[in-house]
Design a protein around this motif. Structure first.
Motif, short mmCIF file in Angstrom:
data_model
loop_
_atom_site.label_atom_id
_atom_site.label_comp_id
_atom_site.label_asym_id
_atom_site.label_seq_id
_atom_site.Cartn_x
_atom_site.Cartn_y
_atom_site.Cartn_z
N LEU A 125 2.66 2.68 8.52
CA LEU A 125 3.41 2.64 7.37
C LEU A 125 2.95 1.31 6.66
CD1 LEU A 125 5.80 3.91 5.71
CD2 LEU A 125 7.27 2.37 6.93
N VAL A 126 2.08 1.69 5.33
CA VAL A 126 1.67 0.90 4.36
C VAL A 126 2.39 0.47 3.22
CG1 VAL A 126 -0.31 0.47 3.21
CG2 VAL A 126 -0.71 1.57 5.15
N ARG A 127 2.78 -0.63 2.84
CA ARG A 127 3.59 -1.06 1.96
C ARG A 127 2.76 -0.84 0.64
NH1 ARG A 127 5.87 -6.91 2.98
NH2 ARG A 127 4.04 -7.44 1.49
N PRO A 128 3.48 -0.76 -0.65
CA PRO A 128 2.65 -0.50 -1.96
C PRO A 128 1.58 -1.71 -2.30
CG PRO A 128 5.11 -0.04 -2.21
CD PRO A 128 4.82 -0.65 -0.96
N ASP A 129 1.72 -2.80 -1.80
CA ASP A 129 0.92 -3.80 -2.04
C ASP A 129 -0.43 -3.84 -1.02
OD1 ASP A 129 1.88 -4.69 0.22
OD2 ASP A 129 2.82 -6.62 -0.41
N PHE A 130 -0.43 -2.81 -0.43
CA PHE A 130 -1.46 -2.51 0.60
C PHE A 130 -1.51 -3.06 1.90
CE2 PHE A 130 -3.49 -2.69 -3.76
CZ PHE A 130 -3.24 -1.36 -4.08
N TYR A 131 -0.25 -3.91 2.07
CA TYR A 131 0.00 -4.67 3.56
C TYR A 131 0.54 -3.84 4.39
CZ TYR A 131 -2.38 -8.95 1.92
OH TYR A 131 -3.45 -9.65 1.52
N VAL A 132 0.39 -3.73 5.71
CA VAL A 132 0.83 -2.73 6.62
C VAL A 132 2.28 -3.33 6.88
CG1 VAL A 132 0.92 -2.04 9.08
CG2 VAL A 132 -1.20 -2.10 7.75
#
Length: 544
Positions: A503-510
């Protein structure tokens, strides 16, 4: 004194008021505007600042620009860097950093660019379409906040000549739910919020010289990016986009900034590489490279991003990158808060997530600066001999997020991907091949190795995905919503870490991962819990 006020019939003039319209303020404004929020930016200068400042972006920031629809717009303005050379005192190779391609974000590892072109592109192609209100010719001179709002007092300024501002008697007051200081190293917003800073100890004066060659082919033999660790005069030379170059010269202890107000002194330094007949100087100025970190990035309804929050020596080329990471981190969290889905406390994670990474970057840049800025010839010779005996350094990897909004497994075990930068691969969908974000979607991303992830989820979990507008994709093209993994990088990424879902966040960090899709409910429950989400099925809808 004239005062004007915007209509306040909705309780606030704006959802977010941003002070400063450089690339960091622009990117934040564009992301929030695209999310449907009322955003205004107040900038002192009447037009895009004509001189370059930052010249380097990395792959992570290229993915951010991609998300703003700027990939094609900027295609001809970005010069990929295949290597970053450090030369010893003798002018021979000392270190070679090779960014690698493609990097984790799906782009070349590093790019050089000309900042005014970047700012024009973000303004024209990201902020304008997003409905961002840009108010030029205003400086902030007052800031008050309460539990519910913040108010900015602004004064009109005129630009009598480029870069020279004059105050007028016209002021205005605007209110917003949140105020963001993207107003640089001398941030008014930071000072007005009484946010203190720590000096991490690096301070050197450098002469920065930008030129516009008549013929770029005549200087094509020079490296795209290089540092000359010459104890007689440490020097940087880089290509800044397709039409410009830059040199930076360290000032020696007995020199003053005023010594280089004479153009002849500047041309004398450039003479080994560049002469007046090759093209004009576009800028020559002495800057003090600093290493400073704000003690916090949030104070009530005020937030800081970019140089307002941290100053980084330039030797990693990460100053602007760090600021744009701030913007990406803040934008999606502030969106959830403004939409009423998450409490304001979510914004406290900006400090816990961004501060450690920013400090790590600054400290690494300081260490590189110590290598470069050695003025003692004997010490420089010993340094060169030592560095030539070690293996070539690996590609630069920034530290992962170490705390904040990250998955913590119920079992107490560690999550191998939580906090790391996610992978963007090339996929195929509906007969088209391209980068994952372009073909599948941005924002939150739920990616599974195979099977249909929705088949494992209850209606409650589907409502959560809908509330957060999560992009869901399987790397199995045979299932609904599946995609073909063209370059195999996403499949390998999951397999290498022993996980079936990420699951990846909108800022590209997991945010987190799980070894099987059967554990997806636990992963999603943890996300909902940490975000303290409030929504109903009526507001979220359901995925079909």
């Amino acid at each position: 004194m004239t005062k004007t006020n915007i209509d306040n019939s909705q309780g606030f003039d704006f959802d977010v008021a941003i002070v400063g319209y450089g690339p960091v303020g622009q990117a934040l404004a564009a992301m929030l505007g695209r999310a449907g929020h009322r955003v205004a930016v107040f900038e002192r200068f009447g037009e895009v600042y004509r001189l370059p400042r930052a010249v380097h972006l990395d792959h992570e920031i290229m993915r951010l620009l991609q998300s703003l629809g700027l990939s094609e717009v900027l295609a001809d303005e970005m010069v990929p860097v295949d290597e970053y050379r450090w030369l010893g005192a003798d002018g021979e190779l000392l270190l070679r950093f090779e960014p690698g391609s493609p990097a984790r974000s799906g782009w070349d590892g590093s790019y050089m660019f000309f900042q005014p072109e970047l700012e024009r592109a973000i303004d024209d192609h990201a902020c304008v379409p997003a409905g961002v209100r840009v108010e030029r010719g205003w400086v902030a001179e007052g800031l008050e906040q309460s539990d519910e709002r913040a108010e900015l007092t602004l004064r009109r300024v005129t630009e009598e000549e480029p870069g020279r501002l004059a105050l007028t008697g016209e002021t205005r007051i605007v209110s917003a739910r949140w105020v963001v200081g993207a107003d640089g190293a001398n941030s008014f917003v930071r000072e007005a919020s009484a946010i203190t800073r720590r000096d991490l100890g690096f301070q050197e004066r450098w002469l920065v010289v930008d030129v516009e060659p008549h013929d770029m082919a005549a200087v094509a033999h020079l490296p795209i990016a290089s540092q000359h660790c010459d104890p007689s005069r440490p020097t940087t030379f880089v290509q800044s986009g397709p039409r410009h170059r830059r040199w930076e010269f360290m000032l020696l202890p007995d020199e003053q900034a005023s010594d280089f107000e004479d153009p002849e002194r500047v041309w004398a330094l450039l003479e080994p590489w560049y002469r007046p007949q090759d093209g004009p100087l576009t800028r020559s100025a002495v800057y003090e490279f600093r290493s400073i970190l704000a003690d916090q990035m949030r104070s009530g309804r005020v937030l800081l991003v970019g140089d307002a929050a941290h100053l980084t020596p330039p030797f990693l080329g990460q100053g602007l990158c760090s600021g744009l990471r701030d913007a990406a981190n803040l934008a999606w969290k502030l969106d959830l808060v403004l939409r009423g889905l998450a409490p304001a406390q979510l914004l406290d994670t900006i400090d816990s997530e961004r501060q450690p990474q920013n400090e790590a970057i600054i400290r690494l840049a300081i260490e590189l600066g110590k290598v470069l800025c050695q003025l003692d010839p004997q010490a420089a010779a010993e340094r060169d001999a030592m560095l030539r005996q070690i293996e070539a350094p690996p590609p630069l990897e920034l530290p992962p997020l170490s705390s904040g909004l990250l998955h913590r497994a119920v079992s107490g075990g560690s999550d191998p991907l939580a906090g790391t930068l996610s992978m963007q691969g090339v996929v195929r969908r509906a007969g088209r091949a391209g980068r994952f974000d372009d073909l599948v979607g941005r924002g939150f991303q739920l990616i599974v190795a195979d099977g249909d992830p929705l088949a494992q989820l209850s209606s409650e979990h589907r409502a959560l995905l809908a509330a957060l507008d999560v992009t869901v994709a399987s790397l199995d093209p045979a299932v609904p919503g599946g995609v073909g993994d063209v370059d195999g990088r996403l499949t390998a990424w999951l397999a290498d870490h022993g996980v079936d879902a990420v699951l990846v966040r909108p800022d590209f960090y997991v945010f987190g991962s799980c070894p099987s899709v059967g554990e997806l409910p636990e992963l999603l429950d943890d996300l909902r819990s940490q975000l303290q989400l409030t929504y109903t099925s009526a507001t979220a809808g359901a995925l079909t």
